[in-house]
Design an enzyme around this catalytic site. Sequence first.
Site, short mmCIF file in Angstrom:
data_model
loop_
_atom_site.label_atom_id
_atom_site.label_comp_id
_atom_site.label_asym_id
_atom_site.label_seq_id
_atom_site.Cartn_x
_atom_site.Cartn_y
_atom_site.Cartn_z
N TRP A 167 0.88 -1.16 0.12
CA TRP A 167 -0.23 -0.02 0.13
C TRP A 167 0.77 1.22 0.26
CZ3 TRP A 167 1.73 2.51 4.22
CH2 TRP A 167 2.43 1.85 5.12
N ASN A 168 2.12 1.29 0.19
CA ASN A 168 2.85 2.50 0.38
C ASN A 168 3.24 3.06 -0.89
OD1 ASN A 168 4.90 0.35 -0.06
ND2 ASN A 168 6.31 1.62 1.45
N PRO A 192 -3.40 -6.07 -5.73
CA PRO A 192 -3.00 -4.97 -4.82
C PRO A 192 -3.34 -5.06 -3.50
CG PRO A 192 -5.03 -4.40 -5.96
CD PRO A 192 -4.75 -6.04 -6.26
N GLY A 244 6.58 -6.08 -0.42
CA GLY A 244 5.84 -6.39 0.91
C GLY A 244 6.84 -6.44 1.97
N SER A 245 6.40 -7.01 3.19
CA SER A 245 7.04 -7.27 4.31
C SER A 245 7.89 -8.50 4.26
CB SER A 245 5.93 -7.26 5.48
OG SER A 245 5.16 -8.40 5.28
N GLU A 266 10.94 -8.19 -3.15
CA GLU A 266 11.48 -6.90 -2.50
C GLU A 266 10.55 -6.72 -0.99
OE1 GLU A 266 13.62 -5.19 -3.93
OE2 GLU A 266 13.44 -5.74 -6.18
N LEU A 267 11.75 -6.96 -0.05
CA LEU A 267 11.01 -6.83 1.40
C LEU A 267 11.40 -5.80 1.99
CD1 LEU A 267 11.57 -10.74 1.81
CD2 LEU A 267 9.61 -9.50 0.65
N CYS A 300 10.05 1.75 2.42
CA CYS A 300 11.13 0.69 2.63
C CYS A 300 12.38 1.12 2.59
CB CYS A 300 10.89 -0.36 1.66
SG CYS A 300 11.09 0.40 -0.08
N GLU A 396 12.02 -2.66 11.74
CA GLU A 396 11.49 -1.71 10.70
C GLU A 396 10.14 -0.91 11.58
OE1 GLU A 396 9.46 -3.25 7.17
OE2 GLU A 396 10.40 -1.86 6.05
N GLU A 473 15.00 -5.21 -9.26
CA GLU A 473 14.00 -4.39 -10.05
C GLU A 473 14.63 -3.40 -10.71
OE1 GLU A 473 10.31 -4.13 -7.62
OE2 GLU A 473 9.55 -6.03 -8.93
P1 NAD Z 1 2.80 -6.71 3.55
O1 NAD Z 1 3.34 -7.91 3.09
O2 NAD Z 1 1.43 -6.83 4.60
O3 NAD Z 1 1.60 -6.81 2.02
C1 NAD Z 1 1.94 -6.70 0.86
C2 NAD Z 1 1.06 -7.33 -0.12
O4 NAD Z 1 1.10 -8.87 0.19
C3 NAD Z 1 -0.23 -6.99 -0.35
O5 NAD Z 1 -0.77 -6.99 -1.38
C4 NAD Z 1 -1.02 -7.69 0.68
O6 NAD Z 1 -2.47 -7.99 0.36
C5 NAD Z 1 -0.62 -9.28 0.40
N1 NAD Z 1 -0.54 -10.06 1.58
C6 NAD Z 1 -0.56 -9.82 2.76
N2 NAD Z 1 -0.69 -11.10 3.69
C7 NAD Z 1 -0.46 -11.88 2.76
C8 NAD Z 1 -0.74 -13.60 2.75
N3 NAD Z 1 -0.89 -14.18 3.93
N4 NAD Z 1 -0.51 -14.20 1.57
C9 NAD Z 1 -0.49 -13.53 0.58
N5 NAD Z 1 -0.41 -12.14 0.41
C10 NAD Z 1 -0.52 -11.33 1.49
O7 NAD Z 1 3.18 -5.43 3.30
P2 NAD Z 1 2.57 -3.93 3.28
O8 NAD Z 1 2.33 -3.75 4.86
O9 NAD Z 1 1.64 -3.76 2.39
O10 NAD Z 1 3.77 -3.08 2.90
C11 NAD Z 1 4.91 -2.43 3.81
C12 NAD Z 1 6.05 -3.59 3.62
O11 NAD Z 1 6.57 -3.53 2.21
C13 NAD Z 1 7.28 -2.95 4.60
O12 NAD Z 1 7.75 -4.17 5.17
C14 NAD Z 1 8.02 -2.35 3.59
O13 NAD Z 1 9.47 -2.31 3.74
C15 NAD Z 1 7.89 -3.51 2.14
N6 NAD Z 1 8.17 -2.68 1.23
C16 NAD Z 1 9.33 -2.97 0.38
C17 NAD Z 1 9.69 -2.34 -0.82
C18 NAD Z 1 10.75 -2.85 -1.59
O14 NAD Z 1 10.99 -2.61 -2.81
N7 NAD Z 1 11.55 -3.60 -1.12
C19 NAD Z 1 8.90 -1.44 -1.35
C20 NAD Z 1 7.74 -1.19 -0.63
C21 NAD Z 1 7.45 -1.74 0.66
#
Ligand code: NAD
Length: 493
Positions: A167-168, A192, A244-245, A266-267, A300, A396, A473
Amino acid sequence: MAMARRAVKAEPLAGALADAGLVRGDGFVGGWVGAEERFAVRDPATGEVVAEVARLGVAEARKAVDAAQAAFAGWSVTLPQDRAALLRRWYELILAHREDLARIMVAEQGKPWSEALGEIEYGASFVEYYAEAARRPDIEGVTSHLPDAEVEIWREPVGVAALVTPWNFPSAMLTRKAAAALAAGCTCVAHPSAETPLSALALAVLAERAGFPAGLFSVVPGEAAEIVGEWCSDARVRALSFTGSTEVGRILYRQSADTVKRLVLELGGHAPFIVFADADLDQAVEEAVKAKFATSGQDCLGANRFYVERSVYEPFCARFAEAIKALTLGPGMADCDLGPLIHERAVEKQEAHVADAVARGARCLVGGARDGQGPLFYRPTLLVDVPDTAKIMREETFGPVAAVTPFDSEEEVLVLANATEYGLVAYLHTMEPRRIYRAARALQFGMVAVNRTKVTGAPIPFGGMKQSGIGREGARWGLEAFTEIKYVCRDWH
Ligand code: NAD
């Protein structure tokens, strides 16, 4: 899950746009698909419902892969110039609608207007970059080591790619993946985040208008675990690109094992920001503000821990405090320096990290509390004298809290900076050229920013070491992640 269509309650946002058609609450699964069950997307600044979006699940996830698999046959053999032209049309439409797209993003994500507009342009730059890359596919070769044989190496698209985004950065994380995958000749299914599906769906509207064939690019909002879980177990999905995370990344890594997918992860990050005594202190403070408070700290790449050499520690903290006090906080459309956080959990994490640090002896010089503008507004905060045992020095924080601590030697600070499972980006401030090389070599991070903060862009390899991810990426590395190498050896006779 029933599939009946229902009107989307999106009038207030749609009314604010030049092109109301960009707000869609249905999923795009080879075509627009509704659902009886819908979930609310809320404006983090006000808590108001911005739109209701179709809650799709396993059936639609599978249908999206069916459509992507069918589209792959044609797209994978589309001529480079035609593939490039389609991506270019998408890019031009994104730019032409940049203000509406930014407005949608502010409504669901909360970030300040200028940052939202900046993200749309940054996201579009990947589509432009990969439109050009699609036109010029790499030709690789080696000279045969076998007598009487010709050796050829081909790059082929891996197949259907699943893209999962946070979402960020709800627009740029999707274009960064989708443009690379499409340029490589893959077809995509995207999921998304539930907080910000509208930005992804608006990109689908523009993809449809650009003339994308059905199934080339689907967007499936709804139950993350169901939708993404289905894609992980589907052997037809040959690549998974996730941002994501680290926590969810680990789950998807495990879930992808049975079908041995190509992975880009990308975490999370936990960036150190290191200031040596020979740095330009004014510049270091200016960059510290950018590295900490961009995207309201929900980045991130956000600096989470500041290490400052003891001889300049006091002046750095004093100037940083003044700079933070000058920051403004407000709803995204007011275009302040910071906006609201995304949800209650995010605010609670700031409170927990501040309370923990203070309990361990840190001093809070600025902020340290919610703001009266609304439940999700948290004031930009400065903690100093933060001990290394504090949670904020380990995890984080993903919010507007800066934690500063002094150090005494280069060796010491490099050990501290590397003492983390994360390795996305590190910031380094020093004017000593030999130290720049020593430190940049020693830092176990995928990206090192020296005397500056902004380092991203389409032509660079973005990504992390250790548990910040797998793969890169952007640039040719981002495209190659969606390809397979095929080796053909042909007898001459
Ligand atoms: P998140 O991991 O909670 O969610 C990311 C995506 O995964 C969302 O689309 C969500 O719907 C999906 N998701 C959530 N739980 C799931 C599950 N159990 N199974 C499958 N899919 C699932 O992350 P967030 O809170 O949306 O974003 C913040 C995190 O993203 C932070 O840790 C940040 O550092 C990271 N981030 C990394 C980068 C990078 O390029 N390295 C860029 C932006 C954000």
